[in-house]
Design an enzyme around this catalytic site. Structure first.
Site, PDB file in Angstrom:
ATOM      1  N   VAL A 128       0.754  -0.786  -0.251  1.00 52.66           N
ATOM      2  CA  VAL A 128       0.185  -0.326  -0.219  1.00 52.66           C
ATOM      3  C   VAL A 128       0.543   0.722  -0.112  1.00 52.66           C
ATOM      4  O   VAL A 128       0.655   1.797  -0.913  1.00 52.66           O
ATOM      5  CB  VAL A 128      -0.870   0.062   1.227  1.00 52.66           C
ATOM      6  CG1 VAL A 128      -1.860   0.911   1.264  1.00 52.66           C
ATOM      7  CG2 VAL A 128      -2.179  -1.580   0.934  1.00 52.66           C
TER       8      VAL A 128
ATOM      9  N   ILE B  35     -13.363   1.823  -1.558  1.00 50.50           N
ATOM     10  CA  ILE B  35     -15.277   1.871  -0.551  1.00 50.50           C
ATOM     11  C   ILE B  35     -15.361   3.120  -0.336  1.00 50.50           C
ATOM     12  O   ILE B  35     -14.915   3.030   1.017  1.00 50.50           O
ATOM     13  CB  ILE B  35     -16.436   1.104  -0.636  1.00 50.50           C
ATOM     14  CG1 ILE B  35     -15.612  -0.149  -1.792  1.00 50.50           C
ATOM     15  CG2 ILE B  35     -17.783   1.209  -0.178  1.00 50.50           C
ATOM     16  CD1 ILE B  35     -16.712  -1.583  -0.788  1.00 50.50           C
TER      17      ILE B  35
ATOM     18  N   LYS C 170     -13.735  -3.768  11.251  1.00 47.92           N
ATOM     19  CA  LYS C 170     -14.352  -2.520  10.373  1.00 47.92           C
ATOM     20  C   LYS C 170     -15.792  -2.827  10.781  1.00 47.92           C
ATOM     21  O   LYS C 170     -16.597  -1.175  10.584  1.00 47.92           O
ATOM     22  CB  LYS C 170     -14.992  -3.564   8.529  1.00 47.92           C
ATOM     23  CG  LYS C 170     -12.787  -3.710   8.182  1.00 47.92           C
ATOM     24  CD  LYS C 170     -12.815  -4.531   6.925  1.00 47.92           C
ATOM     25  CE  LYS C 170     -11.872  -4.626   6.538  1.00 47.92           C
ATOM     26  NZ  LYS C 170     -11.704  -6.050   5.452  1.00 47.92           N
TER      27      LYS C 170
HETATM   28  N1  HSE Z   1      -8.131  -9.651   4.314  1.00 49.85           N
HETATM   29  C1  HSE Z   1      -8.483  -8.622   3.956  1.00 49.85           C
HETATM   30  C2  HSE Z   1      -9.542  -9.659   3.154  1.00 49.85           C
HETATM   31  C3  HSE Z   1      -8.050  -7.518   3.566  1.00 49.85           C
HETATM   32  O1  HSE Z   1      -9.319 -10.593   2.999  1.00 49.85           O
HETATM   33  O2  HSE Z   1     -11.043  -8.415   3.207  1.00 49.85           O
HETATM   34  C4  HSE Z   1      -8.822  -6.165   4.061  1.00 49.85           C
HETATM   35  O3  HSE Z   1      -8.986  -6.155   5.014  1.00 49.85           O
END
Ligand code: HSE
Length: 439
Positions: A15, A138, A207
């Site tokens: 990233v 997103i 998340k």
């Molecule tokens: N391992 C995570 C996924 C990566 O598969 O979405 C992004 O947080």
């Protein structure tokens, strides 16, 4: 000319390297969109010698993240090292306390220490932007925090982990086992280093905790999230779901209920016709149910260097423009403690798969136990015993799969009924239970 925004980046992995590249590539566009240039002036990473295919000529190199965070020549500290603790935590705190703005993609850190960091941002006047922490490209953080600032939100739910969605998609489309698909996800580099973080639902939970705070004005609380992963899902569940008009997805759901806020991550049956059911492979999606407006669904790449860098650079652009939203959309002291709705009081429809004794009276026993708990059955199907060896089962009634869909009921009623069925000895093994989420 207006002074450029001077950016320092800690972490030059996939990233970080992509962010450096994107800022360089988009420099003219960024400059015109932000009204001032954006420049990477210093970086730091574990290895200086590593080949990254980047031109770091003219860019300073700090020895440590802390050194970079306290460098007076940068305005914006970008944390792309990851990890729920050090060195990211102290580096961000240091940057904020010296009045800098911070951009991070670190969901684990924001889920765990987001409030403390948001408080420091408020106190010292910097921004704390974390768009990339949820759903990568997103723009869900901005949508909840700014785009829907005038709308009461009743529910936010989504596919927040690409690895799980990839696994469930392949299991459904190719009839493969969970283990086979997980191996492929690892080979393709989708899964985290420890795949349990993905498949057991913890990545989604972090998340979701962030989204719930933004949606409901509550304090981020990963501990308040009920978490169940996808490893118990069998291809026969996906087949049965398809026949009944559903698809199984690992959803993170945060919903306002009369009993408080439910935050839950679990395999979920969603109607095949819903927007979320169309999302296949590693793609992520989030649906927001706002008061007085039809649902909004955002779909896009939720992981990967380019997708994450896109969100990080957008956050940096906000800093360059001088936009400083409160990190969780409200002052930290206005965020309410989360009133956690207990899972046993969750209400919804259920899919139940039982291995039942194929003898007269079994279906009646199951139906009676459900009726005792006032559970109404929407559909019930008994299947042939696929692959059951008749010789091996000689002398006993071979178990056959029985699949039930219930109308809305409560979780404790379902488990009370299934405990009773188990005591009646008309089923073998543990029942499979999957919650249904209606759109
Ligand atoms: N391992 C995570 C996924 C990566 O598969 O979405 C992004 O947080």
């Amino acid at each position: 000319m207006v002074a450029p925004l001077k950016v320092g980046i800690a972490g030059l992995g996939t990233v970080g390297a992509e962010v450096v590249r994107l800022i360089e590539q988009q420099s003219r566009t960024l400059s015109s969109r932000c009204g001032r240039p954006v420049r990477v002036v210093a970086v730091t990473a574990r290895s200086k010698a590593k080949k990254r295919g980047l031109d770091l000529h003219g860019i300073g190199w700090a020895k440590t993240p802390l050194e970079l965070a306290s460098d007076p020549s940068i305005d914006c500290f970008v944390e792309l090292m990851g990890g729920a603790g050090e060195p990211a935590l102290s580096a961000i705190e240091t940057a904020l306390k010296s009045g800098k703005s911070v951009v991070t993609a670190n969901k684990a850190l924001i889920a765990k220490h987001g409030l403390k960091l948001a408080k420091a941002a408020e106190q010292f006047g910097g921004a704390l932007n974390f768009e990339a922490a949820v759903g990568a490209a997103i723009p869900i953080v901005k949508t909840l925090r700014e785009g829907l600032a005038g709308t009461a939100i009743n529910r936010v739910y989504g596919i927040l982990n690409g690895t799980c969605n990839y696994i469930l998609t392949r299991m459904e489309q190719e009839g493969l086992s969970f283990a086979e698909c997980l191996k492929d996800a690892q080979r393709l580099g989708y899964a985290e280093a420890n795949p349990s973080f993905d498949v057991d639902g913890h990545d989604t939970a972090q998340k979701l905790a962030i989204l719930a705070s933004l949606a409901f004005g509550t304090r981020v609380s990963q501990g308040a999230v009920y978490v169940e992963g996808i490893s118990s899902i069998a291809p026969e569940d996906l087949r049965a779901a398809a026949e009944l008009g559903y698809r199984v997805k690992l959803l993170g759901v945060a919903v306002r209920t009369a009993k408080g806020i439910e935050q839950r991550v679990h395999p979920t049956m969603v109607p095949k016709t819903s927007s979320i059911a169309q999302v296949m492979g590693v793609t992520n999606a989030v649906t927001i149910d706002g008061e007085g407006i039809p649902p909004i669904t955002l779909v896009g790449p939720g992981a990967g260097g380019a997708a994450t860098a896109s969100a990080v650079v957008a956050d940096i652009a906000d800093v360059a423009r001088g936009i400083r939203a409160l990190p969780f959309g409200r002052p930290v002291e206005k965020l309410r403690a989360i009133e956690k709705a207990p899972m046993e009081r969750h209400e919804g429809g259920y899919y139940i798969r039982l291995m039942a004794r194929d003898l007269a009276g079994t279906a009646a026993t199951i139906a009676t136990r459900l009726a005792e708990q006032k559970i109404s059955i929407e559909s019930i199907v008994q299947r042939h015993a696929d692959g059951v060896d008749a010789v091996q089962m000689a002398g006993k009634a071979a178990p056959v799969p029985v699949i039930l869909i219930t109308y809305a009921t409560s979780e404790d009623a379902v488990y009370r009924a299934l405990d009773a069925v188990q005591r009646d000895k008309v089923i073998s093994g543990r029942p499979q239970v999957i919650r249904i989420e209606k759109n």
